[in-house]
Write an enzyme that holds these catalytic residues in place. Structure first.
Site, PDB file in Angstrom:
ATOM      1  N   GLY A  53     -59.577 -18.405 -48.865  1.00  0.00           N
ATOM      2  CA  GLY A  53     -58.074 -17.977 -49.075  1.00  0.00           C
ATOM      3  C   GLY A  53     -57.782 -16.834 -48.105  1.00  0.00           C
ATOM      4  O   GLY A  53     -58.263 -17.131 -46.746  1.00  0.00           O
ATOM      5  N   GLU A  54     -57.477 -15.713 -48.382  1.00  0.00           N
ATOM      6  CA  GLU A  54     -57.305 -14.636 -47.416  1.00  0.00           C
ATOM      7  C   GLU A  54     -57.890 -13.230 -48.150  1.00  0.00           C
ATOM      8  O   GLU A  54     -57.576 -13.048 -49.040  1.00  0.00           O
ATOM      9  CB  GLU A  54     -55.510 -14.363 -47.425  1.00  0.00           C
ATOM     10  CG  GLU A  54     -55.390 -13.218 -46.606  1.00  0.00           C
ATOM     11  CD  GLU A  54     -55.865 -13.333 -45.098  1.00  0.00           C
ATOM     12  OE1 GLU A  54     -55.717 -14.689 -44.673  1.00  0.00           O
ATOM     13  OE2 GLU A  54     -56.517 -12.603 -44.586  1.00  0.00           O
ATOM     14  N   SER A  55     -58.864 -13.005 -47.386  1.00  0.00           N
ATOM     15  CA  SER A  55     -59.661 -12.027 -47.955  1.00  0.00           C
ATOM     16  C   SER A  55     -59.292 -10.638 -48.230  1.00  0.00           C
ATOM     17  O   SER A  55     -59.626 -10.080 -49.187  1.00  0.00           O
ATOM     18  CB  SER A  55     -61.089 -11.558 -47.176  1.00  0.00           C
ATOM     19  OG  SER A  55     -60.822 -11.401 -45.871  1.00  0.00           O
ATOM     20  N   CYS A  85     -65.948 -19.114 -47.081  1.00  0.00           N
ATOM     21  CA  CYS A  85     -64.732 -18.646 -46.334  1.00  0.00           C
ATOM     22  C   CYS A  85     -64.493 -17.474 -46.612  1.00  0.00           C
ATOM     23  O   CYS A  85     -65.385 -16.225 -46.523  1.00  0.00           O
ATOM     24  CB  CYS A  85     -63.891 -19.487 -46.208  1.00  0.00           C
ATOM     25  SG  CYS A  85     -62.790 -19.412 -44.640  1.00  0.00           S
ATOM     26  N   ARG A 112     -64.563 -11.427 -39.606  1.00  0.00           N
ATOM     27  CA  ARG A 112     -63.635 -12.376 -39.935  1.00  0.00           C
ATOM     28  C   ARG A 112     -63.012 -12.786 -38.704  1.00  0.00           C
ATOM     29  O   ARG A 112     -62.905 -12.560 -37.677  1.00  0.00           O
ATOM     30  CB  ARG A 112     -62.502 -11.551 -40.520  1.00  0.00           C
ATOM     31  CG  ARG A 112     -62.724 -10.968 -41.802  1.00  0.00           C
ATOM     32  CD  ARG A 112     -61.634 -10.130 -42.298  1.00  0.00           C
ATOM     33  NE  ARG A 112     -60.486 -10.892 -42.480  1.00  0.00           N
ATOM     34  CZ  ARG A 112     -59.197 -10.617 -42.665  1.00  0.00           C
ATOM     35  NH1 ARG A 112     -58.900  -9.129 -42.412  1.00  0.00           N
ATOM     36  NH2 ARG A 112     -58.226 -11.373 -42.958  1.00  0.00           N
ATOM     37  N   ILE A 141     -61.879 -23.238 -41.292  1.00  0.00           N
ATOM     38  CA  ILE A 141     -60.355 -22.935 -41.227  1.00  0.00           C
ATOM     39  C   ILE A 141     -60.175 -21.380 -41.087  1.00  0.00           C
ATOM     40  O   ILE A 141     -60.635 -20.503 -42.026  1.00  0.00           O
ATOM     41  CB  ILE A 141     -59.708 -23.260 -42.307  1.00  0.00           C
ATOM     42  CG1 ILE A 141     -59.802 -24.840 -42.579  1.00  0.00           C
ATOM     43  CG2 ILE A 141     -58.120 -22.993 -42.175  1.00  0.00           C
ATOM     44  CD1 ILE A 141     -59.234 -25.339 -43.916  1.00  0.00           C
ATOM     45  N   ARG A 142     -59.978 -20.819 -39.805  1.00  0.00           N
ATOM     46  CA  ARG A 142     -59.931 -19.443 -39.473  1.00  0.00           C
ATOM     47  C   ARG A 142     -61.163 -18.685 -40.129  1.00  0.00           C
ATOM     48  O   ARG A 142     -61.077 -17.760 -40.679  1.00  0.00           O
ATOM     49  CB  ARG A 142     -58.666 -18.605 -40.145  1.00  0.00           C
ATOM     50  CG  ARG A 142     -57.462 -19.419 -39.479  1.00  0.00           C
ATOM     51  CD  ARG A 142     -56.235 -18.728 -39.800  1.00  0.00           C
ATOM     52  NE  ARG A 142     -55.840 -18.802 -41.205  1.00  0.00           N
ATOM     53  CZ  ARG A 142     -55.838 -17.705 -42.050  1.00  0.00           C
ATOM     54  NH1 ARG A 142     -56.143 -16.675 -41.767  1.00  0.00           N
ATOM     55  NH2 ARG A 142     -55.706 -17.905 -43.289  1.00  0.00           N
ATOM     56  N   HIS A 178     -65.430 -25.025 -45.835  1.00  0.00           N
ATOM     57  CA  HIS A 178     -64.822 -25.452 -46.763  1.00  0.00           C
ATOM     58  C   HIS A 178     -65.633 -26.739 -47.475  1.00  0.00           C
ATOM     59  O   HIS A 178     -64.896 -27.889 -47.347  1.00  0.00           O
ATOM     60  CB  HIS A 178     -63.575 -25.724 -46.694  1.00  0.00           C
ATOM     61  CG  HIS A 178     -62.812 -24.234 -46.572  1.00  0.00           C
ATOM     62  ND1 HIS A 178     -62.430 -23.672 -47.558  1.00  0.00           N
ATOM     63  CD2 HIS A 178     -62.472 -23.526 -45.529  1.00  0.00           C
ATOM     64  CE1 HIS A 178     -61.629 -22.451 -47.117  1.00  0.00           C
ATOM     65  NE2 HIS A 178     -61.869 -22.616 -45.785  1.00  0.00           N
ATOM     66  N   GLU A 180     -65.503 -27.846 -50.342  1.00  0.00           N
ATOM     67  CA  GLU A 180     -64.458 -28.543 -51.306  1.00  0.00           C
ATOM     68  C   GLU A 180     -63.626 -29.285 -50.924  1.00  0.00           C
ATOM     69  O   GLU A 180     -62.647 -29.881 -51.648  1.00  0.00           O
ATOM     70  CB  GLU A 180     -63.928 -27.329 -52.184  1.00  0.00           C
ATOM     71  CG  GLU A 180     -62.813 -26.333 -51.620  1.00  0.00           C
ATOM     72  CD  GLU A 180     -63.283 -25.459 -50.508  1.00  0.00           C
ATOM     73  OE1 GLU A 180     -64.504 -25.384 -50.121  1.00  0.00           O
ATOM     74  OE2 GLU A 180     -62.579 -24.727 -49.929  1.00  0.00           O
TER      75      GLU A 180
HETATM   76  N1  GLN Z   1     -59.279 -15.787 -42.072  1.00  0.00           N
HETATM   77  C1  GLN Z   1     -59.358 -15.604 -43.722  1.00  0.00           C
HETATM   78  C2  GLN Z   1     -59.714 -14.245 -43.856  1.00  0.00           C
HETATM   79  O1  GLN Z   1     -60.400 -13.527 -43.256  1.00  0.00           O
HETATM   80  C3  GLN Z   1     -60.437 -16.705 -44.451  1.00  0.00           C
HETATM   81  C4  GLN Z   1     -59.982 -18.222 -44.326  1.00  0.00           C
HETATM   82  C5  GLN Z   1     -60.289 -18.960 -45.220  1.00  0.00           C
HETATM   83  O2  GLN Z   1     -60.730 -18.629 -46.299  1.00  0.00           O
HETATM   84  N2  GLN Z   1     -59.961 -20.244 -44.824  1.00  0.00           N
HETATM   85  O3  GLN Z   1     -59.818 -13.881 -45.098  1.00  0.00           O
END
Ligand code: GLN
Length: 204
Positions: A53-55, A85, A112, A141-142, A178, A180
Site C-alpha cells: 500500500g502506502e507505507s 512491499c 523506499r 510496484i513502486r 506482491h 497476492e
Molecule cells: N511505494 C510504496 C511505499 O513506499 C510501496 C508500494 C507498494 O506497497 N506497492 O510505501
C-alpha cells in the site's frame, strides 16, 4: 488434550492497501482469515500479514489505532509476521529516509521506491529459497529494496543485479514484491507452514 488440530487462522492488517487480495489468496489455501484493524483483533491469530500500500499512510494509521506495540510483541513472541512491499518497509529496522517510522522488527535496511520512476513497476522471475518448482513470477510496484541485512537474516531471493528482494529472520518474512497478485499460492503456503499449528508431516 485431544489430537485434533485447530485450523490455522491468519490475520491481514486491513488499514490500507491490498489486504483483500491477501485474504482471497489465503482462502484458496483453506485457512481461516481475519481482517485486522484493532489491537484486540490480533488475539488468537497464528500469523499476520502486513500488505502493500502506502507505507507513510500505513505508519500513521498504525499509530492512531495503537497497533505498533502489539504487532511488535507478536513478532517477538515468535508468531509469523510477513510484510509485502509497504509491509516490508514497516517491518524494517531502518529506512533510508525519515518517514515513515518503521516497527524495527527485522534487521534489514530498506530503501523506499528503490527502482526509480522509469521502472515504477516491473516483473521478474525469481528463484526463491524454500520454494520448489518453477521460478516465482514476481510483480514489483513502486517497490522497496533491501539495502543491508543483519547477521541473523537469510536472503531468500535476489534480482539478477544481486539486490535482495525476499528475506527471513526467524518467523519474520519480507518480500519487496506482491505474491497476492499472481495467483501463485506457494509463498502464502510457505508462510502458513511457519505457524505452529502445521506439523512437519503436513508440510510440502
Ligand atoms: N511505494 C510504496 C511505499 O513506499 C510501496 C508500494 C507498494 O506497497 N506497492 O510505501
Amino acid at each position: 488434550m485431544s489430537g485434533h488440530r485447530q485450523p490455522v487462522k491468519i490475520g491481514v492488517l486491513a488499514l490500507q492497501g491490498d489486504f483483500a487480495e491477501h485474504i482471497a489468496t489465503l482462502k484458496k489455501l483453506l485457512v481461516e482469515t481475519r481482517e485486522v484493524r484493532l489491537p484486540e483483533e490480533l488475539s488468537g491469530l497464528d500469523g499476520l500479514i502486513i500488505p502493500g500500500g502506502e507505507s507513510t499512510t500505513l505508519s500513521r494509521l498504525m499509530s492512531i489505532y495503537h497497533l505498533r506495540e502489539p504487532i511488535t510483541q507478536m513478532a517477538r513472541q515468535g508468531e509469523p509476521v510477513w510484510g509485502t512491499c509497504a509491509g516490508m518497509i514497516m517491518l524494517a529496522r531502518e529506512i533510508t529516509e525519515h518517514d515513515p517510522v518503521p516497527l524495527g522488527i527485522m534487521d534489514v535496511v530498506v530503501q523506499r521506491n528503490a527502482f526509480g520512476r522509469q521502472v515504477d513497476s516491473f516483473e521478474q522471475d525469481l528463484d526463491i529459497a524454500g520454494i520448489n518448482g518453477d521460478p516465482f513470477h514476481a510483480i514489483f510496484i513502486r517497490a522497496p529494496a533491501i539495502q543491508g541485512v543483519g547477521e541473523g537474516v537469510q536472503v531468500l531471493a535476489q534480482l539478477p543485479d544481486g539486490r535482495p528482494v525476499a528475506a527471513q529472520q526467524g518467523n519474520v518474512l519480507v518480500t519487496s514484491f506482491h505474491p497476492e497478485l499472481t495467483g501463485d499460492l506457494r509463498l502464502h503456503q510457505y508462510f502458513i507452514n511457519l505457524t505452529r499449528r502445521v506439523s512437519p508431516s503436513q508440510r510440502e
